[in-house]
Enzyme design. Structure first.
Site, PDB file in Angstrom:
ATOM      1  N   ASP A 286       3.795  18.455   6.949  1.00 40.00           N
ATOM      2  CA  ASP A 286       3.946  19.859   6.587  1.00 40.00           C
ATOM      3  C   ASP A 286       5.042  19.936   5.508  1.00 40.00           C
ATOM      4  O   ASP A 286       5.651  18.927   5.137  1.00 40.00           O
ATOM      5  CB  ASP A 286       4.281  20.725   7.813  1.00 40.00           C
TER       6      ASP A 286
HETATM    7  C1  BGC Z   1       3.216  25.818   6.942  1.00 45.94           C
HETATM    8  C2  BGC Z   1       1.830  25.244   6.832  1.00 45.94           C
HETATM    9  C3  BGC Z   1       1.279  25.429   5.444  1.00 45.94           C
HETATM   10  C4  BGC Z   1       2.237  24.828   4.442  1.00 45.94           C
HETATM   11  C5  BGC Z   1       1.751  24.896   3.017  1.00 45.94           C
HETATM   12  C6  BGC Z   1       4.109  25.390   5.810  1.00 45.94           C
HETATM   13  O1  BGC Z   1       5.303  26.089   5.826  1.00 45.94           O
HETATM   14  O2  BGC Z   1       3.785  25.451   8.170  1.00 45.94           O
HETATM   15  O3  BGC Z   1       1.009  25.825   7.793  1.00 45.94           O
HETATM   16  O4  BGC Z   1       0.015  24.842   5.360  1.00 45.94           O
HETATM   17  O5  BGC Z   1       3.479  25.505   4.548  1.00 45.94           O
HETATM   18  O6  BGC Z   1       1.734  26.160   2.525  1.00 45.94           O
END
Ligand code: BGC
Length: 759
Positions: A286
């Site tokens: 993530d």
């Molecule tokens: C979130 C994810 C997301 C990623 C990219 C993160 O902060 O937890 O769910 O896919 O950002 O935008």
């Protein structure tokens, strides 16, 4: 095409050189091996780097820099936050025309509930219990996203959530593993279709592996501490269902599991995901979650990056720990080049599967956006899905549906608020395209007289409003005094036949980094509701939120309450469809609604205790609270209709079964009200005696049926051998002989029951 031919010629050459040193880890995709054979260590590391140049939602403190130069240097494997055929084409050109090996980029995005045609938040969508419709909606999202150049979707989010304080409960399918697994599979199928290389299908990414929804105290990014039994039986099934449905990629979660953050957790990414579940896709971190392992206390960036790679993580989102430290780690013998090659292989395989190695511009057709995005059919589907996501919580005196020519006071801070219709995590949608509730009422009931007053602010708390407004004005605190707003609303109510109050949470009061410890309707709006009810006029509350709310006071009022979540781009039309009875609501809650936050975590599949409380009462030294009952305000599976259904005559086709046999349960469901309607028939199973303490009951089947007024139907549900199984203390998936009780009804409190024996 050019890339493919070029790659293939080199492959034949490399084949001669490398036949002798083939390892088991080789891809069976020749193009991938051909590329790998000519890649330098740096180029392989480059493929593991996922960046965002901004333009999407930056959910961490970093946005990538010098992206263009890095792409040209072969230091980037994928991008997100870039969309539109032209922008994507330009990004691909940087890679294809300038980098040595011309490897195209994966272009990702968070297409969480629709691309441009935003449909309701996922928690709402799950309340439809309609897997066909969910798959269709995901298919539509994939068609729109790929038309705009995006071929990798950071969805579905399948984290089981039993704590409505956690803002991201909005993004998933609620509390239940069985339903969650069905939704996960439907979404993966919808996004990926039958052919991943088609130009209108996209790679899906199941997230957040794993257990993210169990963050302590509902605080986002917080610690998770959970037994393996609970993990396997309650939290892991939806991720596994996505893998079984062929999901192409997975994203790790921010939290730790047994003391090791998911992004560096070898047990999770290698033993469980790849070993036990047979996942053959690639894993991304993530947003900066590799770097964050330093904050977690696991060492410096080089250490945590090596840990992540060794654990089985293939792509590093935004943090650039892989890019900046892996080479050094190879040189120092901390990791091997083969480990990097393996991660790179998986990323290249995904590029191959999506058709990018064949044609880097596969998703850059400038004609498609106009043809495929925000079409009338897509908006119609979003509207239909929204109507199916609404849950009728209460309908005092059958206030709803309203007469289509009534004089209506439409009141509330969310009644004419375009910016709050899409809901959280809709970065690809455009709030300005949303239909407000006021507009929807006028569209659907042109003969009604609809007058509007705001009545109250979403909240009067300026500090809270400031936090919620990070992506733009969601909460606008009125210049007028709260008293004058209230008076205007009351005055309007008094001169109308009926009051409809649109209240609840603004869009960003749920979602990422939007946890709340008080999940009631904000006081400013509670005051408004009380004043409206005091007029004596019939009042219907249209309740918006991204989570279950604590509404014991409102449930006690003589009102109707229709829960509409955040309904998406067709919000107003869909709400009006249901309010005026064009569609009879059929949604059922997929997360329990507590009486107060003190009951959290609260969910229906709880276990027995050794000291059960007498039903409806309090007894000393039994399991209970002094101040509230154990039962929730609204149970899982709950939802009313404008008609009512009667269940009777439960029968089983066998009284005993063997381990490989299925059993079919049939009930009669009758529409005993005055309107046609749909009902979600739910089947719960209790394993009476087993080697580890069983839950009181668990969902093991459901069917949505349509019944005309007065109609009766025999509805059959089949329990298959796997439905009787659970993970025992050795984590083996087994069924144990003995008695099982089935309950069938319209929610998780169903009482109509029967039983059978498993031999
Ligand atoms: C979130 C994810 C997301 C990623 C990219 C993160 O902060 O937890 O769910 O896919 O950002 O935008």
């Amino acid at each position: 095409m050019i890339v493919r031919k070029y790659v293939f010629a080199i492959f034949l050459f490399q084949l001669l050189l490398s036949c002798s040193s083939k390892e088991q880890t080789q891809s069976n995709i020749s193009e991938v091996e051909a590329l790998l054979a000519q890649m330098t260590l740096e180029e392989k590391i480059g493929q593991l780097n996922l960046l965002t140049p901004g333009g999407g939602v930056a959910t961490g403190s970093v946005v990538s820099e010098n992206v263009e130069a890095k792409i040209k240097a072969g230091q980037v494997g994928g991008l997100f936050g870039v969309a539109g055929p032209e922008r994507v084409r330009k990004a691909q050109e940087l890679a294809v025309a300038h980098s040595r090996l011309k490897i195209p980029l994966l272009i990702g995005s968070d297409v969480i509930h629709g691309y441009k045609t935003t449909y309701p938040i996922p928690l709402g969508v799950s309340c439809s219990w309609d897997m066909r419709l969910i798959e269709q909606a995901a298919r539509m999202a994939a068609t729109e996203a790929t038309a705009d150049g995006v071929m990798w979707n950071f969805s579905p989010m399948v984290d089981i959530a039993r704590d409505p304080r956690w803002g991201r409960i909005a993004e998933g399918a609620g509390e239940d593993p069985y339903l969650g697994a069905a939704v996960a599979a439907a979404m993966v199928k919808g996004y990926q279709g039958d052919d991943l290389s088609a130009s209108n299908t996209m790679l899906s990414c199941v997230k957040h592996l794993a257990l993210y929804g169990a963050s302590q105290a509902g605080r986002d990014y917080h610690t998770v501490d959970m037994s393996k039994l609970k993990m396997f039986n309650h939290y892991l099934p939806p991720y596994k269902a996505a893998v079984d449905a062929g999901v192409a990629s997975a994203m790790t979660s921010f939290n730790d599991i047994d003391g090791v953050p998911a992004s560096g957790n070898k047990w999770l990414l290698t033993e469980l995901l790849r070993g036990r579940w047979g996942f053959d896709g690639f894993v991304t971190s993530d947003y900066t979650s590799v770097n964050e392992m330093t904050e977690h206390g696991l060492g410096d960036l080089q250490t945590v990056s090596a840990l992540a790679l060794k654990a089985g993580l293939d792509m590093d989102m935004v943090g650039e720990g892989f890019l900046t430290t892996l080479k050094e780690s190879v040189e120092q013998g901390k990791i091997t080049e083969e480990e990097i090659t393996q991660a790179c292989r998986r990323v290249l395989e995904a590029k191959y599967r999506s058709g990018l190695l064949d044609d880097p511009y596969h998703y850059s057709d400038g004609q498609r956006p106009k043809r495929d995005i925000l079409t009338a059919e897509n908006r119609a589907l979003a509207r239909k899905l929204a109507t199916r996501s609404f849950v009728l919580l209460k309908n005092h005196n059958s206030i709803l549906p309203l007469k289509r020519d009534a004089k209506i006071a439409l009141i509330g801070p969310l009644a004419d608020s375009r910016k709050n219709m899409l809901g959280t995590w809709a970065p690809t949608g455009n709030p300005d395209l949303a239909v407000t509730i006021l507009e929807g009422f006028k569209n659907v009931a042109p003969n009604a007289e609809v007058n509007y007053a705001k009545g109250a602010n979403v909240t009067d708390d300026e500090a809270l409003a400031k936090k919620v407004n990070v992506f733009g004005p969601r909460i606008v605190i009125d210049k007028r005094s709260t008293e004058s707003m209230l008076q205007e609303a009351v005055h309007l109510a008094k001169s109308s036949d009926v009051v409809v109050a649109v209240v609840g949470e603004a869009t960003e009061m749920s979602g990422e980094s939007a946890s709340r410890t008080d999940i009631s309707i904000p006081e400013s709006q509670k005051k408004l509701i009380r004043a409206l009810v005091a007029t004596g006029k019939p009042v219907a509350l249209i309740l918006m939120s991204g989570r279950p709310l604590t509404i014991p006071e409102e449930m006690d009022l003589p009102v109707a309450i229709l829960q509409v979540w955040h309904p998406g781009v067709e919000a107003g039309n869909a709400v009006a469809d249901v309010v005026f009875g064009h569609y009879n609501p059929s949604g059922k809650l997929t997360a329990t609604w507590p009486r107060n936050v003190g009951q959290i975590p609260i969910y229906y599949s709880i276990k027995h205790t050794g000291r059960p409380n007498p039903e409806g009462g309090y007894e000393k030294f039994k399991t209970n609270y002094l101040d509230v009952p154990n039962t929730p305000l609204l149970p899982f599976g709950y939802g009313l209709s404008y008609t009512s259904f009667r269940y009777s005559n439960l029968r089983l086709d066998k009284s005993e079964i063997g381990a490989d046999e299925s059993i079919t349960i049939t009930v009669t469901v009758e529409n005993v009200g005055n309107l046609a309607g749909e009902e979600v028939v739910q089947l719960y199973l209790q394993d009476v005696v087993r080697s580890i303490t069983p839950p009181k009951r668990q969902l093991k089947g459901f069917k949505k049926v349509m019944l005309e007024k007065g109609e009766r139907k025999a509805v059959s549900l089949t329990i298959r051998p796997d439905d009787l199984k659970f993970y025992n203390s050795q984590l083996e998936f087994v069924a144990e002989p003995g008695e099982f009780v089935v309950y069938v009804g319209g929610n998780s409190d169903a009482t109509l029951s029967g039983s059978f024996i498993l031999n």
